[in-house]
Motif scaffolding. Structure first.
Motif, PDB file in Angstrom:
ATOM      1  N   GLY A   2       1.441 -23.209 -10.837  1.00  0.00           N
ATOM      2  CA  GLY A   2       0.654 -24.225 -11.519  1.00  0.00           C
ATOM      3  C   GLY A   2       0.337 -25.471 -10.709  1.00  0.00           C
ATOM      4  N   GLN A   3       0.787 -25.537  -9.475  1.00  0.00           N
ATOM      5  CA  GLN A   3       0.516 -26.714  -8.652  1.00  0.00           C
ATOM      6  C   GLN A   3      -0.860 -26.617  -8.006  1.00  0.00           C
ATOM      7  OE1 GLN A   3       3.514 -27.859  -5.820  1.00  0.00           O
ATOM      8  NE2 GLN A   3       5.186 -27.363  -7.206  1.00  0.00           N
ATOM      9  N   ALA A   4      -1.630 -27.662  -8.153  1.00  0.00           N
ATOM     10  CA  ALA A   4      -2.946 -27.711  -7.517  1.00  0.00           C
ATOM     11  C   ALA A   4      -2.769 -27.703  -6.002  1.00  0.00           C
ATOM     12  CB  ALA A   4      -3.690 -28.966  -7.949  1.00  0.00           C
ATOM     13  N   GLY A   5      -3.571 -26.908  -5.326  1.00  0.00           N
ATOM     14  CA  GLY A   5      -3.533 -26.859  -3.873  1.00  0.00           C
ATOM     15  C   GLY A   5      -2.373 -26.085  -3.290  1.00  0.00           C
ATOM     16  N   ALA A   6      -1.630 -25.359  -4.124  1.00  0.00           N
ATOM     17  CA  ALA A   6      -0.452 -24.638  -3.650  1.00  0.00           C
ATOM     18  C   ALA A   6      -0.812 -23.590  -2.598  1.00  0.00           C
ATOM     19  CB  ALA A   6       0.281 -23.979  -4.814  1.00  0.00           C
ATOM     20  N   ALA A   7      -1.881 -22.851  -2.796  1.00  0.00           N
ATOM     21  CA  ALA A   7      -2.254 -21.802  -1.841  1.00  0.00           C
ATOM     22  C   ALA A   7      -2.589 -22.401  -0.482  1.00  0.00           C
ATOM     23  CB  ALA A   7      -3.418 -20.973  -2.378  1.00  0.00           C
ATOM     24  N   ASP A   8      -3.306 -23.501  -0.475  1.00  0.00           N
ATOM     25  CA  ASP A   8      -3.644 -24.146   0.799  1.00  0.00           C
ATOM     26  C   ASP A   8      -2.390 -24.682   1.488  1.00  0.00           C
ATOM     27  OD1 ASP A   8      -6.373 -23.608   0.515  1.00  0.00           O
ATOM     28  OD2 ASP A   8      -6.736 -25.492  -0.543  1.00  0.00           O
ATOM     29  N   LYS A   9      -1.475 -25.263   0.710  1.00  0.00           N
ATOM     30  CA  LYS A   9      -0.229 -25.787   1.264  1.00  0.00           C
ATOM     31  C   LYS A   9       0.601 -24.658   1.871  1.00  0.00           C
ATOM     32  CE  LYS A   9       2.156 -28.894  -1.023  1.00  0.00           C
ATOM     33  NZ  LYS A   9       3.070 -29.555  -1.988  1.00  0.00           N
ATOM     34  N   ALA A  32      -0.480 -21.716   2.871  1.00  0.00           N
ATOM     35  CA  ALA A  32      -1.194 -21.163   4.032  1.00  0.00           C
ATOM     36  C   ALA A  32      -0.905 -22.015   5.269  1.00  0.00           C
ATOM     37  CB  ALA A  32      -2.688 -21.089   3.750  1.00  0.00           C
ATOM     38  N   GLU A  33      -0.885 -23.322   5.103  1.00  0.00           N
ATOM     39  CA  GLU A  33      -0.581 -24.212   6.228  1.00  0.00           C
ATOM     40  C   GLU A  33       0.858 -24.006   6.707  1.00  0.00           C
ATOM     41  OE1 GLU A  33      -0.416 -28.954   7.178  1.00  0.00           O
ATOM     42  OE2 GLU A  33      -2.020 -28.208   5.890  1.00  0.00           O
ATOM     43  N   HIS A  34       1.795 -23.854   5.773  1.00  0.00           N
ATOM     44  CA  HIS A  34       3.199 -23.608   6.149  1.00  0.00           C
ATOM     45  C   HIS A  34       3.321 -22.283   6.887  1.00  0.00           C
ATOM     46  CE1 HIS A  34       5.211 -26.459   3.012  1.00  0.00           C
ATOM     47  NE2 HIS A  34       4.129 -26.989   3.549  1.00  0.00           N
ATOM     48  N   PRO A  64       1.556 -18.440  15.012  1.00  0.00           N
ATOM     49  CA  PRO A  64       0.218 -18.548  15.595  1.00  0.00           C
ATOM     50  C   PRO A  64      -0.573 -17.241  15.560  1.00  0.00           C
ATOM     51  CG  PRO A  64       1.899 -18.601  17.311  1.00  0.00           C
ATOM     52  CD  PRO A  64       2.609 -18.657  15.985  1.00  0.00           C
ATOM     53  N   GLN A  65       0.087 -16.122  15.339  1.00  0.00           N
ATOM     54  CA  GLN A  65      -0.601 -14.836  15.254  1.00  0.00           C
ATOM     55  C   GLN A  65      -1.338 -14.661  13.927  1.00  0.00           C
ATOM     56  OE1 GLN A  65       2.626 -15.230  14.689  1.00  0.00           O
ATOM     57  NE2 GLN A  65       3.382 -13.724  13.229  1.00  0.00           N
ATOM     58  N   VAL A  66      -1.073 -15.534  12.960  1.00  0.00           N
ATOM     59  CA  VAL A  66      -1.716 -15.452  11.646  1.00  0.00           C
ATOM     60  C   VAL A  66      -2.943 -16.353  11.641  1.00  0.00           C
ATOM     61  CG1 VAL A  66      -1.413 -15.803   9.162  1.00  0.00           C
ATOM     62  CG2 VAL A  66       0.504 -14.982  10.543  1.00  0.00           C
ATOM     63  N   LYS A  67      -4.094 -15.755  11.393  1.00  0.00           N
ATOM     64  CA  LYS A  67      -5.354 -16.495  11.333  1.00  0.00           C
ATOM     65  C   LYS A  67      -5.457 -17.209   9.978  1.00  0.00           C
ATOM     66  CE  LYS A  67      -7.563 -13.141  14.276  1.00  0.00           C
ATOM     67  NZ  LYS A  67      -7.521 -11.723  14.159  1.00  0.00           N
ATOM     68  N   PRO A  68      -6.274 -18.271   9.901  1.00  0.00           N
ATOM     69  CA  PRO A  68      -6.389 -19.017   8.639  1.00  0.00           C
ATOM     70  C   PRO A  68      -6.765 -18.156   7.435  1.00  0.00           C
ATOM     71  CG  PRO A  68      -7.368 -20.278  10.413  1.00  0.00           C
ATOM     72  CD  PRO A  68      -7.009 -18.928  10.991  1.00  0.00           C
ATOM     73  N   ASP A  69      -7.690 -17.212   7.591  1.00  0.00           N
ATOM     74  CA  ASP A  69      -8.064 -16.361   6.457  1.00  0.00           C
ATOM     75  C   ASP A  69      -6.913 -15.442   6.047  1.00  0.00           C
ATOM     76  OD1 ASP A  69      -8.634 -14.983   8.951  1.00  0.00           O
ATOM     77  OD2 ASP A  69      -9.688 -13.445   7.779  1.00  0.00           O
ATOM     78  N   TRP A  86      -1.373 -13.983  -2.302  1.00  0.00           N
ATOM     79  CA  TRP A  86      -0.543 -12.854  -2.708  1.00  0.00           C
ATOM     80  C   TRP A  86       0.835 -13.326  -3.161  1.00  0.00           C
ATOM     81  CZ3 TRP A  86       3.665 -10.756   0.390  1.00  0.00           C
ATOM     82  CH2 TRP A  86       4.285  -9.650  -0.211  1.00  0.00           C
ATOM     83  N   VAL A  87       1.460 -14.188  -2.377  1.00  0.00           N
ATOM     84  CA  VAL A  87       2.793 -14.693  -2.741  1.00  0.00           C
ATOM     85  C   VAL A  87       2.730 -15.389  -4.096  1.00  0.00           C
ATOM     86  CG1 VAL A  87       4.571 -16.382  -2.148  1.00  0.00           C
ATOM     87  CG2 VAL A  87       3.660 -14.871  -0.378  1.00  0.00           C
TER      88      VAL A  87
END
Length: 101
Positions: free
Chosen positions: A54-61, A63-65, A83-88, A96-97
């Motif tokens: 339910g946290q806004a922006g959780a997926a972006d946060k 993904a950055e982690h 570094p082997q993981v691309k942004p997409d 998914w998580v």
């Protein structure tokens, strides 16, 4: 062979959403430290989903982690950068998580 496995994983995503990106997580070595439903070196993915539910922006946060690493969120063991993981791919993994219950 790799293309066949990816195609199979994608076709299973319709029938089994919990495995939708487990193949990607495995290929990016995420499953060496994480499991879906139990703590290994890092937290269980289901625990991550519950913490960020339910946290806004959780997926972006998340993904950055995934890409840059993090420390102090789940205890003293830091999560290294990937570094082997691309942004997409990081966004796909984070979505998914967060979908796990």
């Amino acid at each position: 062979m790799k293309r066949t496995l990816i195609t199979l994983a994608m076709s299973l995503s319709v029938a089994a959403p919990a495995f939708a990106d487990q193949a990607l997580a495995t290929s990016k070595n995420c499953m060496a430290c994480h499991a879906v439903d139990k703590k290994l070196v890092g937290p269980a993915y289901k625990d991550v989903a519950a913490k960020y539910a339910g946290q806004a922006g959780a997926a972006d946060k998340l993904a950055e982690h995934i890409m840059k690493g993090s420390s102090g969120i789940w205890g003293p063991v830091p999560m290294p950068a990937n570094p082997q993981v691309k942004p997409d791919e990081a966004k796909k993994l984070a979505d998914w998580v967060l979908s796990l219950k």
